[in-house]
Design a protein around this motif. Structure first.
Motif, PDB file in Angstrom:
ATOM      1  N   LEU A   1       0.714  -1.098   0.130  1.00 41.11           N
ATOM      2  CA  LEU A   1       0.181   0.092  -0.015  1.00 41.11           C
ATOM      3  C   LEU A   1       0.769   1.380   0.139  1.00 41.11           C
ATOM      4  CD1 LEU A   1      -2.780   1.038  -0.192  1.00 41.11           C
ATOM      5  CD2 LEU A   1      -2.993   1.038   2.461  1.00 41.11           C
ATOM      6  N   ILE A   2       1.872   1.455   1.004  1.00 42.27           N
ATOM      7  CA  ILE A   2       2.563   2.631   0.878  1.00 42.27           C
ATOM      8  C   ILE A   2       3.556   2.809  -0.229  1.00 42.27           C
ATOM      9  CG2 ILE A   2       4.332   3.939   2.285  1.00 42.27           C
ATOM     10  CD1 ILE A   2       3.399   2.561   4.818  1.00 42.27           C
ATOM     11  N   SER A   3       3.998   1.802  -0.722  1.00 44.77           N
ATOM     12  CA  SER A   3       5.024   2.187  -1.972  1.00 44.77           C
ATOM     13  C   SER A   3       3.922   2.377  -3.161  1.00 44.77           C
ATOM     14  CB  SER A   3       5.738   0.825  -2.435  1.00 44.77           C
ATOM     15  OG  SER A   3       4.837  -0.164  -2.799  1.00 44.77           O
ATOM     16  N   ILE A   4       2.694   1.976  -3.282  1.00 47.78           N
ATOM     17  CA  ILE A   4       1.972   2.207  -4.469  1.00 47.78           C
ATOM     18  C   ILE A   4       1.476   3.759  -4.348  1.00 47.78           C
ATOM     19  CG2 ILE A   4       1.414  -0.227  -5.420  1.00 47.78           C
ATOM     20  CD1 ILE A   4      -1.470   0.181  -4.474  1.00 47.78           C
ATOM     21  N   ILE A   5       0.927   4.177  -3.081  1.00 50.72           N
ATOM     22  CA  ILE A   5       0.700   5.599  -2.901  1.00 50.72           C
ATOM     23  C   ILE A   5       1.879   6.616  -3.284  1.00 50.72           C
ATOM     24  CG2 ILE A   5      -0.091   7.320  -1.351  1.00 50.72           C
ATOM     25  CD1 ILE A   5      -1.502   4.894   0.459  1.00 50.72           C
ATOM     26  N   LYS A   6       2.927   6.159  -2.897  1.00 54.58           N
ATOM     27  CA  LYS A   6       4.155   6.924  -3.018  1.00 54.58           C
ATOM     28  C   LYS A   6       4.526   7.183  -4.578  1.00 54.58           C
ATOM     29  CE  LYS A   6       8.843   7.267  -1.367  1.00 54.58           C
ATOM     30  NZ  LYS A   6       9.947   6.672  -0.594  1.00 54.58           N
ATOM     31  N   SER A   7       4.513   6.089  -5.002  1.00 55.18           N
ATOM     32  CA  SER A   7       4.963   6.058  -6.851  1.00 55.18           C
ATOM     33  C   SER A   7       3.679   6.911  -7.499  1.00 55.18           C
ATOM     34  CB  SER A   7       5.253   4.873  -7.131  1.00 55.18           C
ATOM     35  OG  SER A   7       4.565   3.892  -6.793  1.00 55.18           O
ATOM     36  N   LEU A   8       2.616   6.749  -7.049  1.00 56.28           N
ATOM     37  CA  LEU A   8       1.400   7.458  -7.575  1.00 56.28           C
ATOM     38  C   LEU A   8       1.513   9.014  -7.572  1.00 56.28           C
ATOM     39  CD1 LEU A   8      -1.227   7.247  -9.628  1.00 56.28           C
ATOM     40  CD2 LEU A   8      -2.462   7.014  -7.479  1.00 56.28           C
ATOM     41  N   LEU A   9       1.716   9.348  -6.112  1.00 51.30           N
ATOM     42  CA  LEU A   9       1.659  10.678  -5.863  1.00 51.30           C
ATOM     43  C   LEU A   9       3.172  11.225  -6.670  1.00 51.30           C
ATOM     44  CD1 LEU A   9       0.674  10.992  -2.149  1.00 51.30           C
ATOM     45  CD2 LEU A   9      -0.638  11.204  -4.335  1.00 51.30           C
ATOM     46  N   LEU A  10       4.198  10.712  -6.824  1.00 55.39           N
ATOM     47  CA  LEU A  10       5.372  11.365  -7.464  1.00 55.39           C
ATOM     48  C   LEU A  10       5.168  11.430  -9.060  1.00 55.39           C
ATOM     49  CD1 LEU A  10       8.285   9.136  -5.629  1.00 55.39           C
ATOM     50  CD2 LEU A  10       7.823  11.563  -5.636  1.00 55.39           C
ATOM     51  N   LYS A  11       4.431  10.206  -9.547  1.00 55.48           N
ATOM     52  CA  LYS A  11       4.356  10.177 -10.987  1.00 55.48           C
ATOM     53  C   LYS A  11       3.339  11.403 -11.326  1.00 55.48           C
ATOM     54  CE  LYS A  11       1.912   7.428 -14.210  1.00 55.48           C
ATOM     55  NZ  LYS A  11       0.802   6.500 -14.345  1.00 55.48           N
ATOM     56  N   LEU A  12       2.332  11.535 -10.354  1.00 55.44           N
ATOM     57  CA  LEU A  12       1.164  12.621 -10.897  1.00 55.44           C
ATOM     58  C   LEU A  12       1.827  14.157 -10.357  1.00 55.44           C
ATOM     59  CD1 LEU A  12      -2.036  10.936 -10.088  1.00 55.44           C
ATOM     60  CD2 LEU A  12      -1.144  11.006 -12.130  1.00 55.44           C
ATOM     61  N   LYS A  13       2.829  14.103  -9.699  1.00 62.60           N
ATOM     62  CA  LYS A  13       3.261  15.452  -9.123  1.00 62.60           C
ATOM     63  C   LYS A  13       2.179  16.044  -8.076  1.00 62.60           C
ATOM     64  CE  LYS A  13       7.023  16.187 -12.543  1.00 62.60           C
ATOM     65  NZ  LYS A  13       6.828  15.152 -13.587  1.00 62.60           N
ATOM     66  N   ILE A  14       1.760  15.231  -7.350  1.00 58.63           N
ATOM     67  CA  ILE A  14       0.681  15.880  -6.406  1.00 58.63           C
ATOM     68  C   ILE A  14       1.217  15.979  -5.037  1.00 58.63           C
ATOM     69  CG2 ILE A  14      -1.567  15.437  -5.170  1.00 58.63           C
ATOM     70  CD1 ILE A  14      -2.492  14.203  -7.966  1.00 58.63           C
ATOM     71  N   THR A  15       1.026  17.074  -4.387  1.00 56.29           N
ATOM     72  CA  THR A  15       1.605  17.575  -3.522  1.00 56.29           C
ATOM     73  C   THR A  15       0.465  17.830  -2.344  1.00 56.29           C
ATOM     74  OG1 THR A  15       2.380  19.636  -4.007  1.00 56.29           O
ATOM     75  CG2 THR A  15       3.995  17.842  -3.916  1.00 56.29           C
ATOM     76  N   ASN A  16      -0.818  18.140  -2.870  1.00 57.86           N
ATOM     77  CA  ASN A  16      -1.638  18.926  -1.973  1.00 57.86           C
ATOM     78  C   ASN A  16      -3.072  17.989  -1.853  1.00 57.86           C
ATOM     79  OD1 ASN A  16      -2.245  18.973  -4.831  1.00 57.86           O
ATOM     80  ND2 ASN A  16      -3.302  20.966  -4.647  1.00 57.86           N
ATOM     81  N   ILE A  17      -2.800  16.850  -1.334  1.00 59.08           N
ATOM     82  CA  ILE A  17      -4.143  16.035  -0.809  1.00 59.08           C
ATOM     83  C   ILE A  17      -4.965  16.802  -0.010  1.00 59.08           C
ATOM     84  CG2 ILE A  17      -4.875  13.877  -0.019  1.00 59.08           C
ATOM     85  CD1 ILE A  17      -2.403  12.671  -0.980  1.00 59.08           C
ATOM     86  N   ASN A  18      -6.059  16.962  -0.010  1.00 58.46           N
ATOM     87  CA  ASN A  18      -7.073  17.628   0.693  1.00 58.46           C
ATOM     88  C   ASN A  18      -7.963  16.843   1.924  1.00 58.46           C
ATOM     89  OD1 ASN A  18      -7.506  19.335  -2.054  1.00 58.46           O
ATOM     90  ND2 ASN A  18      -6.411  20.241  -0.463  1.00 58.46           N
TER      91      ASN A  18
END
Ligand code: KG4
Length: 341
Positions: free
Chosen positions: A54-71
């Protein structure tokens, strides 16, 4: 508002990003391969895989999409396997605590119902929902978001399990629903392979049909590919007939004209193509909705979506970790101030 969805109720490790302005941004699923070896889900392995992945797929998705602002974060709080839910919930809470953002526990079944509305024209309330997945077979009268009445359910196996077991008779590997559906493309309906339909009420029972096809097991061993394809096609036809009949009864009984079919089995082509023809001349103004195919089986998009509706509708959130392995839709009660649906 950008919402991270997390779904770990069974054997799929799923994450999604839903933006209340732009819709679904990402919907990723890691399907755990180990369960195929055992021909069914082993809960202990399921939670170990969630923990590892779980943690690794969240990390790679956020990095890929360059998302830093989850609300906000929405996670599946139940129903489902206890330890699998627990891992999803704890990881969701850790992220929420670290980022100091709101978190919401979503009912998996509610997610399936609303999966048919993601990025689509939305049906008007009230409607009847037919939920057909690996874990559940239910008919629900949906008055509004958060107001559900369970009006029919399976007394034994779920429809997804039934597909998987009949697929096993045909020597197809687990989970066999989709493979059976593919095989049926090459078959012809054989009326002798379709048992008589008995539909006294709007509950379901699939144990009889399973025994009926298990008795064909010896035949399928001897017979060639064509016989198996015919059996798959005939089984699907039986399911279409029985499910459409029960839905008809439910729609009439509750005076509804809109039907939503969701859950893993709603990906079945035969149901998607032919259900409407069974009911359109019998019910005035009949409308039917299915989720997009990639949103039929377990996914986190539906969890993020329901989370988004509830958060933007003004639900008061609390920060307790909630896990409900058994959680009926009828028990769902949350006051929404202003439904933005
Ligand atoms: O919704 P889901 O992921 O499970 C639960 O939430 O419990 O559904 C999985 C089930 C499996 O039993 C699988 O065989 C069945 O959905 N399934 C299908 C098809 N695709 C998946 N059954 C029939 N036809 C399909 N195309």
């Amino acid at each position: 508002m950008i919402i991270l969805g997390i779904e770990t109720s069974c054997d799929d490790t799923c994450i999604a990003i839903y933006d209340t302005k732009y819709g679904l941004i990402a919907n990723n699923k890691y399907t755990q391969p180990i369960h195929t070896i055992f021909g069914g889900v082993i809960p202990k392995f399921s939670s170990i895989y969630h923990l590892n992945k779980l943690i690794s797929i969240i990390k790679s998705l956020l990095l890929k999409l360059k998302i830093t602002n989850i609300n906000a974060i929405a996670y599946t709080a139940g129903p489902g396997l206890y330890t699998s839910l627990l891992i999803g919930a704890y990881i969701a809470y850790s992220i929420s605590y670290t980022l100091n953002i709101p978190i919401i526990g979503v009912n998996h079944l509610e997610g399936h119902i609303f999966s048919a509305m993601i990025n689509k024209t939305k049906p008007h309330f009230p409607f009847i929902s037919l939920l057909i997945s690996g874990g559940n077979t239910q008919l629900i009268d949906v008055h509004n978001i958060g107001h559900y009445k369970l009006i029919g359910s399976s007394l034994d196996d779920s429809l997804g399990e039934t597909f998987d077991k009949i697929a096993k008779v045909l020597n197809l590997s687990y989970p066999g629903g989709e493979k059976l559906s593919y095989l049926s493309n090459f078959g012809k309906i054989n009326k002798q392979l379709i048992p008589k339909i008995l539909a006294y009420n709007i509950n379901f029972s699939f144990s009889g049909i399973k025994t009926y096809y298990f008795k064909q097991k010896q035949l399928t061993k001897k017979h060639k590919y064509q016989y198996k394809a015919n059996l798959a096609k005939s089984f699907e036809e039986y399911i279409l007939n029985i499910m459409s009949l029960k839905c008809y009864k439910a729609l009439i009984k509750y005076g509804r004209s809109c039907l939503i079919i969701s859950g893993g089995v709603s990906a079945n082509n035969n149901l998607r193509k032919n259900f409407i023809n069974k009911l359109k001349n019998k019910i005035n103004n009949f409308t039917i909705y299915f989720p997009e195919k990639n949103l039929c089986t377990d996914n986190a998009a539906m969890i993020a979506y329901v989370g988004a509706i509830r958060i933007t509708s003004g639900e008061k959130l609390n920060n307790n970790i909630i896990i409900r392995p058994i959680w009926s839709l009828e028990k769902l009660k949350y006051p929404l101030l202003n439904i933005l649906y």
